[in-house]
Design an enzyme around this catalytic site. Structure first.
Site, PDB file in Angstrom:
ATOM      1  N   GLY A  61      -4.656   3.159  48.770  1.00  0.00           N
ATOM      2  CA  GLY A  61      -3.300   2.680  48.984  1.00  0.00           C
ATOM      3  C   GLY A  61      -2.852   1.727  47.896  1.00  0.00           C
ATOM      4  O   GLY A  61      -3.665   1.116  47.192  1.00  0.00           O
TER       5      GLY A  61
ATOM      6  N   GLY B 115      -0.019  13.733  52.638  1.00  0.00           N
ATOM      7  CA  GLY B 115      -0.320  13.286  51.284  1.00  0.00           C
ATOM      8  C   GLY B 115      -1.644  12.568  51.151  1.00  0.00           C
ATOM      9  O   GLY B 115      -1.878  11.859  50.166  1.00  0.00           O
TER      10      GLY B 115
ATOM     11  N   GLY C  67     -11.545   0.915  47.372  1.00  0.00           N
ATOM     12  CA  GLY C  67     -10.221   0.296  47.367  1.00  0.00           C
ATOM     13  C   GLY C  67     -10.247  -1.214  47.337  1.00  0.00           C
ATOM     14  O   GLY C  67     -10.738  -1.836  46.392  1.00  0.00           O
TER      15      GLY C  67
ATOM     16  N   GLU D  16     -13.624  -2.910  39.970  1.00  0.00           N
ATOM     17  CA  GLU D  16     -13.681  -3.144  41.414  1.00  0.00           C
ATOM     18  C   GLU D  16     -12.890  -2.107  42.197  1.00  0.00           C
ATOM     19  O   GLU D  16     -13.307  -1.653  43.274  1.00  0.00           O
ATOM     20  CB  GLU D  16     -13.154  -4.548  41.749  1.00  0.00           C
ATOM     21  CG  GLU D  16     -13.304  -4.938  43.202  1.00  0.00           C
ATOM     22  CD  GLU D  16     -14.767  -5.098  43.608  1.00  0.00           C
ATOM     23  OE1 GLU D  16     -15.253  -4.238  44.365  1.00  0.00           O
ATOM     24  OE2 GLU D  16     -15.405  -6.072  43.168  1.00  0.00           O
TER      25      GLU D  16
ATOM     26  N   ASP E 197     -15.503  12.899  45.634  1.00  0.00           N
ATOM     27  CA  ASP E 197     -14.919  11.570  45.409  1.00  0.00           C
ATOM     28  C   ASP E 197     -15.868  10.478  45.911  1.00  0.00           C
ATOM     29  O   ASP E 197     -16.156   9.505  45.199  1.00  0.00           O
ATOM     30  CB  ASP E 197     -13.568  11.493  46.132  1.00  0.00           C
ATOM     31  CG  ASP E 197     -13.015  10.083  46.225  1.00  0.00           C
ATOM     32  OD1 ASP E 197     -12.374   9.647  45.257  1.00  0.00           O
ATOM     33  OD2 ASP E 197     -13.233   9.416  47.256  1.00  0.00           O
TER      34      ASP E 197
ATOM     35  N   VAL F  34     -14.224   1.696  43.621  1.00  0.00           N
ATOM     36  CA  VAL F  34     -15.065   1.950  44.791  1.00  0.00           C
ATOM     37  C   VAL F  34     -14.505   1.220  46.011  1.00  0.00           C
ATOM     38  O   VAL F  34     -14.373  -0.005  45.999  1.00  0.00           O
ATOM     39  CB  VAL F  34     -16.522   1.489  44.547  1.00  0.00           C
ATOM     40  CG1 VAL F  34     -17.379   1.757  45.774  1.00  0.00           C
ATOM     41  CG2 VAL F  34     -17.111   2.193  43.330  1.00  0.00           C
TER      42      VAL F  34
ATOM     43  N   GLU G 239      -6.365  14.821  47.819  1.00  0.00           N
ATOM     44  CA  GLU G 239      -6.206  14.945  46.371  1.00  0.00           C
ATOM     45  C   GLU G 239      -5.586  16.308  46.044  1.00  0.00           C
ATOM     46  O   GLU G 239      -5.575  17.221  46.866  1.00  0.00           O
ATOM     47  CB  GLU G 239      -7.573  14.856  45.680  1.00  0.00           C
ATOM     48  CG  GLU G 239      -8.285  13.525  45.868  1.00  0.00           C
ATOM     49  CD  GLU G 239      -7.869  12.488  44.844  1.00  0.00           C
ATOM     50  OE1 GLU G 239      -6.982  12.798  44.012  1.00  0.00           O
ATOM     51  OE2 GLU G 239      -8.419  11.379  44.877  1.00  0.00           O
TER      52      GLU G 239
ATOM     53  N   VAL H  81      -1.065   3.074  42.337  1.00  0.00           N
ATOM     54  CA  VAL H  81      -1.840   1.873  42.028  1.00  0.00           C
ATOM     55  C   VAL H  81      -1.224   1.112  40.862  1.00  0.00           C
ATOM     56  O   VAL H  81      -1.132  -0.119  40.892  1.00  0.00           O
ATOM     57  CB  VAL H  81      -3.303   2.233  41.733  1.00  0.00           C
ATOM     58  CG1 VAL H  81      -4.107   0.990  41.393  1.00  0.00           C
ATOM     59  CG2 VAL H  81      -3.918   2.951  42.925  1.00  0.00           C
TER      60      VAL H  81
ATOM     61  N   LYS I  82     -18.403   7.413  43.937  1.00  0.00           N
ATOM     62  CA  LYS I  82     -18.508   6.002  44.303  1.00  0.00           C
ATOM     63  C   LYS I  82     -19.949   5.615  44.605  1.00  0.00           C
ATOM     64  O   LYS I  82     -20.423   4.553  44.181  1.00  0.00           O
ATOM     65  CB  LYS I  82     -17.615   5.724  45.513  1.00  0.00           C
ATOM     66  CG  LYS I  82     -16.140   6.001  45.261  1.00  0.00           C
ATOM     67  CD  LYS I  82     -15.336   5.966  46.550  1.00  0.00           C
ATOM     68  CE  LYS I  82     -13.896   6.391  46.320  1.00  0.00           C
ATOM     69  NZ  LYS I  82     -13.114   6.458  47.584  1.00  0.00           N
TER      70      LYS I  82
END
Length: 428
Positions: free
Chosen positions: A304, A189, A136, A131, A203, A134, A192, A15, A207
């Site tokens: 992503g 991949g 992406g 932003e 996860d 949560v 986590e 990211v 969120k």
């Protein structure tokens, strides 16, 4: 034009590098839309020598993210390291204390320390934007805090972990067992470092707790989220749900009830024809229900480099424009402490169990369900395998407590092999 907005980016993983690339690729676009240039002053990551497929030569380097957070030539501290303790928390709190705005993609940090962070930011007069934390690239935070600000929220729900949705839809499309697809996801991949963060629902629970706080004006209460992962879901469950017109999703639901705030992240059956039922692969979907607007469905990539970095930079642009909002939509001091509530609203349930091939087995199960106040809507018995037979039951609407009571009584019948599986059927 106003002076540039100077960023300090901590964390140069997928990211972080995505955000760097957007600043480099769209400098003119960002300036035009923000009314000022957006630049990067300095960056920080654990390994300076790693090849990151981006030109970082024009930026100062700080080995300590806290030092980056308090630099005088940084206006916005962008935290993309992850983790709810240690460097992430320390650097965010240091940035706030130093009068810097913060942009983060760290849902765990907000789920565990959201109230503390909100109070500190508002006391210091700075903004914390998140932003990217949560769903992406889906602008769900902006939708709740701005687009639906005039609505009383009734319910927030959705599929918020792309890895789980990939595993469940891949099991269905390829006819593969959970263990095989889990390992496939690991090799690709998608998981986590601690896979339970994904498949255990943690996860996605982070969120959901953030969305619930915004939607219902409460303090973030992740500890009150009922969590159940997807590890118990078999390929047979997926096939049999499909036979009845349903699909299985790891579904988050938050709603304010007469008993308190209900938050759950659990596997559920949803109608295959619904938007949630049609969701494939690693895509996320969030459904928001307001008293004026009705139902809003937001769908898009939940992770992503590009999608998440897009959300990070959307927050940066808002700060460059001068948009400033309380962290969770209303002042932190006015956020109510929620009363946790279990799923009390009646719903139909899917029950899967294996019965021993004994006379009267089905009658004994029906008796237990009847004594718990549960009536049967549909029932199917599948082909015998040796001395055992899978049985699938769909109940009429009942309560979670009644289901749990019945499951606890089933072993005493002597006709049930193994642990029954019970999944709520959610109306969407």
């Amino acid at each position: 034009m106003r002076p540039p907005l100077r960023l300090g980016i901590a964390g140069l993983g997928t990211v972080g590098i995505g955000a760097v690339k957007i600043v480099q690729r769209h400098a003119d676009l960002l300036a035009a839309r923000s009314g000022r240039a957006v630049t990067i002053t300095a960056v920080s990551a654990r390994d300076r020598t790693r090849n990151r497929d981006a030109d970082l030569s024009g930026y100062e380097w700080e080995t300590d993210p806290v030092a980056l957070a308090v630099r005088e030539d940084v206006d916005v501290f962008v935290e993309l390291m992850g983790g709810h303790e240690g460097p992430a928390r320390d650097s965010v709190m240091a940035a706030i204390a130093a009068g810097k705005d913060v942009v983060t993609a760290n849902k765990a940090l907000l789920a565990h320390h959201g109230q503390e962070i909100a109070e500190a930011a508002e006391a210091r007069g700075v903004s914390v934007r998140y932003e990217a934390a949560v769903a992406g690239g889906i602008p769900v935070i902006k939708a709740l805090t701005e687009g639906l600000a005039a609505n009383g929220l009734r319910r927030v729900m959705g599929v918020m972990n792309g890895t789980c949705n990939y595993i469940l839809t891949r099991m269905e499309s390829a006819g593969l067992p959970y263990e095989t697809v889990f390992e496939e996801a690991r090799q690709l991949g998608y998981l986590e470092a601690d896979p339970n963060l994904d498949v255990g629902g943690i996860d996605a629970g982070h969120k959901l707790s953030i969305l619930a706080a915004i939607a219902f004006g409460t303090r973030v209460s992740f500890d009150a989220v009922a969590l159940e992962g997807i590890g118990q879901i078999s390929i047979d469950d997926i096939r049999r749900a499909g036979d009845m017109g349903y699909r299985i999703k790891l579904l988050g639901v938050a709603q304010m009830t007469g008993r308190g705030l209900e938050q759950r992240m659990t596997p559920c059956l949803v109608p295959a024809s619904s938007p949630l039922g049609q969701l494939e692969g690693g895509t996320n979907m969030v459904v928001l229900e307001g008293d004026s607007v009705g139902q809003i469905v937001l769908r898009g990539p939940g992770a992503g480099e590009g999608p998440t970095a897009s959300a990070v930079m959307a927050d940066v642009v808002d700060l460059a424009r001068g948009l400033r909002l309380p962290t969770f939509g209303i002042p932190a001091a006015e956020l109510a402490t929620p009363i946790p509530a279990q799923a009390a609203a009646p719903a139909s349930y899917y029950l899967r169990m294996v019965l021993l091939d004994k006379p009267g087995a089905l009658a004994k199960v029906a008796t237990v369900l009847g004594e718990a106040g549960i009536s049967i809507s549909r029932m199917r018995q599948y082909g015998h395998a040796s001395s055992e037979a899978p049985v699938l039951i769909v109940t009429h609407k009942t309560t979670r407590d009644a289901i749990l009571f019945a499951i606890a009584q089933l072993p005493a019948t002597g006709v049930v092999a193994g642990e029954p599986v019970a999944l709520r059927i959610e109306e969407v």
